[in-house]
Design a protein around this motif. Structure first.
Motif, PDB file in Angstrom:
ATOM      1  N   MET A  63       0.842  -1.200   0.000  1.00 53.56           N
ATOM      2  CA  MET A  63       0.000   0.000   0.000  1.00 53.56           C
ATOM      3  C   MET A  63       0.877   1.251   0.000  1.00 53.56           C
ATOM      4  O   MET A  63       1.880   1.308   0.714  1.00 53.56           O
ATOM      5  N   ILE A  64       0.527   2.219  -0.820  1.00 54.37           N
ATOM      6  CA  ILE A  64       1.320   3.439  -0.936  1.00 54.37           C
ATOM      7  C   ILE A  64       0.865   4.460   0.103  1.00 54.37           C
ATOM      8  O   ILE A  64      -0.268   4.933   0.092  1.00 54.37           O
ATOM      9  N   LYS A  65       1.777   4.788   1.017  1.00 52.55           N
ATOM     10  CA  LYS A  65       1.490   5.758   2.074  1.00 52.55           C
ATOM     11  C   LYS A  65       2.428   6.964   2.045  1.00 52.55           C
ATOM     12  O   LYS A  65       2.113   8.019   2.583  1.00 52.55           O
ATOM     13  N   HIS A  66       3.599   6.775   1.420  1.00 50.74           N
ATOM     14  CA  HIS A  66       4.598   7.840   1.375  1.00 50.74           C
ATOM     15  C   HIS A  66       5.077   8.002  -0.059  1.00 50.74           C
ATOM     16  O   HIS A  66       5.565   7.044  -0.665  1.00 50.74           O
ATOM     17  N   VAL A  67       4.939   9.212  -0.596  1.00 55.31           N
ATOM     18  CA  VAL A  67       5.354   9.515  -1.962  1.00 55.31           C
ATOM     19  C   VAL A  67       6.442  10.574  -1.941  1.00 55.31           C
ATOM     20  O   VAL A  67       6.312  11.596  -1.256  1.00 55.31           O
ATOM     21  N   ALA A  68       7.486  10.327  -2.708  1.00 56.09           N
ATOM     22  CA  ALA A  68       8.542  11.327  -2.900  1.00 56.09           C
ATOM     23  C   ALA A  68       8.385  11.946  -4.279  1.00 56.09           C
ATOM     24  O   ALA A  68       8.150  11.232  -5.260  1.00 56.09           O
ATOM     25  N   ILE A  69       8.471  13.261  -4.365  1.00 60.18           N
ATOM     26  CA  ILE A  69       8.431  13.970  -5.644  1.00 60.18           C
ATOM     27  C   ILE A  69       9.797  14.582  -5.879  1.00 60.18           C
ATOM     28  O   ILE A  69      10.291  15.370  -5.063  1.00 60.18           O
ATOM     29  N   ILE A  70      10.421  14.210  -6.986  1.00 62.85           N
ATOM     30  CA  ILE A  70      11.742  14.729  -7.326  1.00 62.85           C
ATOM     31  C   ILE A  70      11.597  15.693  -8.500  1.00 62.85           C
ATOM     32  O   ILE A  70      11.255  15.299  -9.604  1.00 62.85           O
ATOM     33  N   GLY A  71      11.845  16.967  -8.242  1.00 63.57           N
ATOM     34  CA  GLY A  71      11.648  18.012  -9.253  1.00 63.57           C
ATOM     35  C   GLY A  71      10.301  18.662  -9.045  1.00 63.57           C
ATOM     36  O   GLY A  71       9.272  17.987  -9.117  1.00 63.57           O
ATOM     37  N   ARG A 102      -2.420  17.706  -3.793  1.00 65.75           N
ATOM     38  CA  ARG A 102      -3.507  16.742  -4.025  1.00 65.75           C
ATOM     39  C   ARG A 102      -3.234  15.404  -3.346  1.00 65.75           C
ATOM     40  O   ARG A 102      -4.150  14.771  -2.802  1.00 65.75           O
ATOM     41  N   LEU A 103      -1.989  14.951  -3.372  1.00 69.59           N
ATOM     42  CA  LEU A 103      -1.635  13.697  -2.703  1.00 69.59           C
ATOM     43  C   LEU A 103      -1.869  13.809  -1.199  1.00 69.59           C
ATOM     44  O   LEU A 103      -2.411  12.887  -0.572  1.00 69.59           O
ATOM     45  N   ALA A 104      -1.474  14.942  -0.620  1.00 72.46           N
ATOM     46  CA  ALA A 104      -1.651  15.129   0.815  1.00 72.46           C
ATOM     47  C   ALA A 104      -3.127  15.127   1.196  1.00 72.46           C
ATOM     48  O   ALA A 104      -3.506  14.576   2.240  1.00 72.46           O
ATOM     49  N   ARG A 105      -3.976  15.711   0.350  1.00 72.12           N
ATOM     50  CA  ARG A 105      -5.414  15.686   0.625  1.00 72.12           C
ATOM     51  C   ARG A 105      -5.968  14.262   0.577  1.00 72.12           C
ATOM     52  O   ARG A 105      -7.033  13.986   1.126  1.00 72.12           O
ATOM     53  N   GLY A 106      -5.247  13.378  -0.081  1.00 74.68           N
ATOM     54  CA  GLY A 106      -5.653  11.981  -0.129  1.00 74.68           C
ATOM     55  C   GLY A 106      -5.078  11.158   1.010  1.00 74.68           C
ATOM     56  O   GLY A 106      -5.167   9.918   0.992  1.00 74.68           O
ATOM     57  N   GLY A 107      -4.443  11.826   1.970  1.00 77.59           N
ATOM     58  CA  GLY A 107      -3.913  11.121   3.128  1.00 77.59           C
ATOM     59  C   GLY A 107      -2.512  10.589   2.944  1.00 77.59           C
ATOM     60  O   GLY A 107      -2.050   9.741   3.711  1.00 77.59           O
ATOM     61  N   ILE A 108      -1.798  11.086   1.941  1.00 74.27           N
ATOM     62  CA  ILE A 108      -0.461  10.604   1.622  1.00 74.27           C
ATOM     63  C   ILE A 108       0.593  11.554   2.193  1.00 74.27           C
ATOM     64  O   ILE A 108       0.479  12.778   2.047  1.00 74.27           O
ATOM     65  N   ALA A 109       1.610  10.988   2.843  1.00 73.95           N
ATOM     66  CA  ALA A 109       2.755  11.780   3.295  1.00 73.95           C
ATOM     67  C   ALA A 109       3.655  12.040   2.096  1.00 73.95           C
ATOM     68  O   ALA A 109       4.006  11.110   1.362  1.00 73.95           O
ATOM     69  N   VAL A 110       4.026  13.296   1.878  1.00 72.66           N
ATOM     70  CA  VAL A 110       4.802  13.678   0.698  1.00 72.66           C
ATOM     71  C   VAL A 110       6.103  14.346   1.128  1.00 72.66           C
ATOM     72  O   VAL A 110       6.099  15.250   1.968  1.00 72.66           O
ATOM     73  N   THR A 111       7.208  13.887   0.536  1.00 69.86           N
ATOM     74  CA  THR A 111       8.476  14.594   0.668  1.00 69.86           C
ATOM     75  C   THR A 111       8.884  15.030  -0.733  1.00 69.86           C
ATOM     76  O   THR A 111       8.835  14.233  -1.668  1.00 69.86           O
ATOM     77  N   ALA A 112       9.266  16.286  -0.879  1.00 69.91           N
ATOM     78  CA  ALA A 112       9.557  16.833  -2.199  1.00 69.91           C
ATOM     79  C   ALA A 112      10.924  17.497  -2.211  1.00 69.91           C
ATOM     80  O   ALA A 112      11.325  18.147  -1.234  1.00 69.91           O
TER      81      ALA A 112
END
Length: 308
Positions: free
Chosen positions: A1-9, A20-30
Motif C-alpha cells: 500500500m502506498i502511504k509515502h510519496v517522494a516527488i523529485i523536481g 492533491r496527494l496530501a489531501r488523499g492522506g499521503i505523506a509527501v516529501t519533495a
C-alpha cells in the motif's frame, strides 16, 4: 500500500501534485536541486490548497503532510512511490534514476511524470525496470482529476495495477495507455490541435484572439461534456466520413515545428514565463489569469461531477 510519496523536481506541476496527494492522506516529501524552486513551491502549495478548499476537498487529520527537503536522499527515504518530475530530457531523468537506484528498495515504484518520452526509453536507465511506470498528470494537477498510466516494455503488470488502484483510491481518474507511444494520448491529441491552430494563424486565416474564442466556445465547450468518440456518434459516422474525405487532405500535417514558433523563441517571447508570447502579460495580469482560470476550472469540474 502506498502511504509515502517522494516527488523529485518541483517545477510548475510538483506543488499541485503534492497538495492533491496530501489531501488523499499521503505523506509527501519533495525535493528540487534549485533552492529558489523550493521557495517558490511553498507559495504555489498554499495556492493549490486554496483551490482544493474551493473544490470542497476535506483536509486531512494532519498525519499527511508535505515536506520540502534539501537532499534527494531525504526525499526518497522509505518512500513507497517516487514520482520523477524533472525537465523533459532523457539525460536529466536518467541521472535522477541512477542517483536514486541505490537509495530505494526493490519494492519501491518509480513513476515518471514525463509529458511524452516513452517509458520504455526511460526504464533502460534503472536497475529494476519492472517497477517503473509512467504517471502523467495533467496541468493543473490539483484540479484536473485525469492521470495517464503507461507501462513500458519491461513494466510488470502488477506495477501498472498498483498505480491504477492508487490513483482510484485518491478519487482520481486513471486512464490506461495500452501502448507506449511518444506523447501518450493527451498530448498527442493536444498537439494535433495546436499544430492546426498555429498553422491557421500563420496562414492568416484567423487572428489568435478569434481562434481562442472559436475553440473555447466551440469544440472546447462541447468536448468538456461529450468525449470525441461519443461526438462521432452524435454527429454520425456518415457525416464524419463525408467531411473527412475532403478536409483531411487540407489539414496541417507538417513534421517540423512551425516558423511562427521559432520566431517567437528568437524574439524571447516565450509566453507567460517571459512576460510576452502570443499575448503580453504584466505581473498583475498573470496573477489575475491564474485566479480566474482556477475559478473557472473549479466551476466546470463541479458541474461535470454533478452530472456524471
Amino acid at each position: 500500500m502506498i502511504k509515502h510519496v517522494a516527488i523529485i523536481g518541483l517545477g510548475t506541476m510538483g506543488p499541485g501534485m503534492a497538495a492533491r496527494l496530501a489531501r488523499g492522506g499521503i505523506a509527501v516529501t519533495a525535493h528540487d536541486i534549485a533552492p529558489e524552486a523550493i521557495e517558490r513551491a511553498g507559495v504555489m502549495l498554499k495556492a493549490a490548497e486554496t483551490v482544493l478548499d474551493a473544490l470542497g476537498m476535506p483536509s486531512t487529520d494532519g498525519s499527511a503532510t508535505v515536506r520540502f527537503v534539501e537532499t534527494i536522499e531525504s526525499a526518497v527515504a522509505d518512500a513507497d512511490l517516487v514520482i520523477e518530475n524533472v525537465p523533459e530530457s532523457t539525460a536529466v531523468k536518467a541521472d535522477v534514476y541512477r542517483t536514486i537506484d541505490g537509495l530505494i528498495g526493490q519494492d519501491t515504484i518509480v513513476a515518471s511524470d514525463t509529458s511524452g518520452i516513452p517509458i520504455t526509453k526511460l526504464q533502460a536507465h534503472i536497475s529494476n525496470p519492472a517497477r517503473m511506470v509512467g504517471m502523467h498528470w495533467s496541468n493543473p494537477p490539483h484540479i484536473i482529476p485525469m492521470i495517464e498510466v503507461i507501462g513500458g516494455e519491461q513494466t510488470a503488470p502488477e506495477t501498472v495495477k498498483t498505480i491504477r488502484d492508487f490513483i482510484r483510491s485518491l478519487g482520481l481518474l486513471p486512464v490506461l495507455v495500452k501502448k507506449d507511444v511518444p506523447g501518450f494520448v493527451e498530448n498527442r491529441v493536444l498537439y494535433a490541435l495546436l499544430r492546426e491552430v498555429v498553422d491557421l494563424v500563420e496562414r492568416g486565416v484567423i487572428e489568435p484572439e478569434d481562434i481562442d474564442t472559436c475553440v473555447s466556445w466551440g469544440i472546447g465547450y462541447k468536448l468538456a461534456v461529450i468525449g470525441p468518440m461519443a461526438l462521432l456518434d452524435m454527429a454520425g459516422m456518415d457525416i464524419y466520413h463525408s467531411v473527412s474525405s475532403f478536409l483531411n487532405e487540407d489539414l496541417a500535417d507538417r513534421k517540423d515545428v512551425a516558423p511562427l514558433v521559432a520566431r517567437q523563441i528568437a524574439d524571447g517571447k516565450l509566453g507567460i514565463k517571459s512576460g510576452e508570447g502570443i499575448y503580453a502579460y504584466t505581473p498583475e495580469r498573470i496573477a489575475e489569469l491564474q485566479r480566474e482560470r482556477a475559478r473557472k476550472l473549479v466551476a466546470i469540474r463541479r458541474i461535470i461531477e454533478e452530472d456524471g
